[in-house]
Design an enzyme around this catalytic site. Structure first.
Site, PDB file in Angstrom:
ATOM      1  N   TYR A  54      -7.827  -3.924 -11.368  1.00  0.00           N
ATOM      2  CA  TYR A  54      -6.620  -4.673 -11.730  1.00  0.00           C
ATOM      3  C   TYR A  54      -6.319  -4.600 -13.226  1.00  0.00           C
ATOM      4  O   TYR A  54      -5.730  -5.526 -13.780  1.00  0.00           O
ATOM      5  CB  TYR A  54      -6.757  -6.125 -11.285  1.00  0.00           C
ATOM      6  N   ASN A  89      -2.809 -12.662  -0.229  1.00  0.00           N
ATOM      7  CA  ASN A  89      -1.879 -11.898   0.609  1.00  0.00           C
ATOM      8  C   ASN A  89      -2.546 -10.785   1.401  1.00  0.00           C
ATOM      9  O   ASN A  89      -1.901  -9.794   1.741  1.00  0.00           O
ATOM     10  CB  ASN A  89      -0.722 -11.380  -0.255  1.00  0.00           C
ATOM     11  N   HIS A 131      -4.509  -5.039  -0.168  1.00  0.00           N
ATOM     12  CA  HIS A 131      -4.084  -4.248  -1.315  1.00  0.00           C
ATOM     13  C   HIS A 131      -3.781  -2.843  -0.833  1.00  0.00           C
ATOM     14  O   HIS A 131      -4.500  -2.312   0.015  1.00  0.00           O
ATOM     15  CB  HIS A 131      -5.196  -4.169  -2.367  1.00  0.00           C
ATOM     16  N   GLU A 167      -8.141   4.428  -8.060  1.00  0.00           N
ATOM     17  CA  GLU A 167      -8.751   3.310  -7.329  1.00  0.00           C
ATOM     18  C   GLU A 167      -9.819   3.785  -6.341  1.00  0.00           C
ATOM     19  O   GLU A 167     -10.854   3.124  -6.182  1.00  0.00           O
ATOM     20  CB  GLU A 167      -7.654   2.527  -6.591  1.00  0.00           C
ATOM     21  N   LYS A 178      -8.500  -8.043   1.643  1.00  0.00           N
ATOM     22  CA  LYS A 178      -8.981  -8.987   0.633  1.00  0.00           C
ATOM     23  C   LYS A 178      -9.842 -10.080   1.291  1.00  0.00           C
ATOM     24  O   LYS A 178      -9.837 -10.224   2.518  1.00  0.00           O
ATOM     25  CB  LYS A 178      -7.775  -9.586  -0.098  1.00  0.00           C
TER      26      LYS A 178
HETATM   27  P1  IDP Z   1       0.842  -5.850  -4.980  1.00  0.00           P
HETATM   28  O1  IDP Z   1      -0.534  -6.224  -4.445  1.00  0.00           O
HETATM   29  O2  IDP Z   1       1.914  -6.205  -4.007  1.00  0.00           O
HETATM   30  O3  IDP Z   1       0.895  -4.427  -5.470  1.00  0.00           O
HETATM   31  P2  IDP Z   1       0.696  -6.657  -7.782  1.00  0.00           P
HETATM   32  O4  IDP Z   1       1.889  -6.984  -8.597  1.00  0.00           O
HETATM   33  O5  IDP Z   1      -0.006  -5.362  -8.041  1.00  0.00           O
HETATM   34  O6  IDP Z   1       1.098  -6.795  -6.238  1.00  0.00           O
HETATM   35  O7  IDP Z   1      -0.332  -7.867  -8.000  1.00  0.00           O
HETATM   36  C1  IDP Z   1      -1.677  -7.771  -7.603  1.00  0.00           C
HETATM   37  C2  IDP Z   1      -2.045  -9.034  -6.843  1.00  0.00           C
HETATM   38  O8  IDP Z   1      -2.000 -10.156  -7.743  1.00  0.00           O
HETATM   39  C3  IDP Z   1      -1.092  -9.417  -5.723  1.00  0.00           C
HETATM   40  O9  IDP Z   1      -1.358  -8.739  -4.507  1.00  0.00           O
HETATM   41  C4  IDP Z   1      -1.323 -10.904  -5.601  1.00  0.00           C
HETATM   42  O10 IDP Z   1      -2.542 -11.193  -4.918  1.00  0.00           O
HETATM   43  C5  IDP Z   1      -1.492 -11.291  -7.064  1.00  0.00           C
HETATM   44  N1  IDP Z   1      -0.224 -11.659  -7.714  1.00  0.00           N
HETATM   45  C6  IDP Z   1       0.746 -10.829  -8.161  1.00  0.00           C
HETATM   46  N2  IDP Z   1       1.754 -11.477  -8.747  1.00  0.00           N
HETATM   47  C7  IDP Z   1       1.419 -12.791  -8.683  1.00  0.00           C
HETATM   48  C8  IDP Z   1       2.085 -13.981  -9.127  1.00  0.00           C
HETATM   49  O11 IDP Z   1       3.166 -13.960  -9.716  1.00  0.00           O
HETATM   50  N3  IDP Z   1       1.453 -15.160  -8.861  1.00  0.00           N
HETATM   51  C9  IDP Z   1       0.246 -15.222  -8.225  1.00  0.00           C
HETATM   52  N4  IDP Z   1      -0.411 -14.127  -7.809  1.00  0.00           N
HETATM   53  C10 IDP Z   1       0.165 -12.920  -8.022  1.00  0.00           C
HETATM   54 MG    MG Z   2      -0.271  -3.591  -7.046  1.00  0.00          MG
END
Ligand code: IDP
Ligand code: MG
Length: 137
Positions: free
Chosen positions: A50, A117, A120, A131, A10
């Site tokens: 997304y 974070n 992805h 994807e 990212k």
């Molecule tokens: P993942 O990347 O671990 O699969 P997902 O639930 O698919 O997590 O969410 C996509 C991205 O959205 C996450 O990697 C993170 O950057 C962001 N995200 C997910 N949940 C939250 C939240 O509760 N607060 C803020 N950002 C979030």
């Molecule tokens: Mg995800």
């Protein structure tokens, strides 16, 4: 059976100069980089990528974050790589992601509406194919 997954470094990972370290962890684990590209995402790509998160409070901050700089998109191959890369990446929240994982070792909370974070990884074979089609069409 050999799997493919879509990995993104990212914008926070690219901007912080962590792309090499992140790709090195993938290679050190034994997975293969099958395709690799530095990409400026578009809103259209991100809304597709997304789509499951549309309507959630973090959706717009997430899209803005992903538009804030280039991302590195990779197709990574190996047996059980979907599960294996998600294990390497660690939990979504970098604050509590386990040490030893990419997010646990290299990430933190920056007090923003979106969790930055670093990476992805696709979460199922169906997501991976969908994807990969979005990022490498
Ligand atoms: P993942 O990347 O671990 O699969 P997902 O639930 O698919 O997590 O969410 C996509 C991205 O959205 C996450 O990697 C993170 O950057 C962001 N995200 C997910 N949940 C939250 C939240 O509760 N607060 C803020 N950002 C979030
Ligand atoms: Mg995800």
């Amino acid at each position: 059976m050999t799997q493919r997954t879509l990995v993104l470094v990212k914008p926070d990972g690219v901007q912080r100069g962590l792309t090499g370290q992140i790709l090195a962890r993938i290679e050190a684990k034994g997975y293969t980089l099958a395709q690799l590209e530095l990409v400026n995402a578009t809103r259209e790509i991100l809304e597709q990528h997304y789509e499951e998160h549309q309507g959630k409070p973090f959706f717009e901050p997430l899209v803005e974050f992903m538009l804030s700089g280039p991302v590195v998109a990779a197709v990574v191959e190996g047996d059980r790589v979907i599960e294996g890369f998600r294990s390497l990446a660690g939990a979504t929240e970098p604050t509590t992601a386990a040490p030893g994982t990419i997010r646990g070792d290299l990430g933190r909370d920056w007090g923003e509406k979106v969790q930055k974070n670093l990476v992805h990884g696709s979460d199922s074979p169906e997501s991976a194919e969908r994807e990969i089609g979005i990022w490498f069409s």
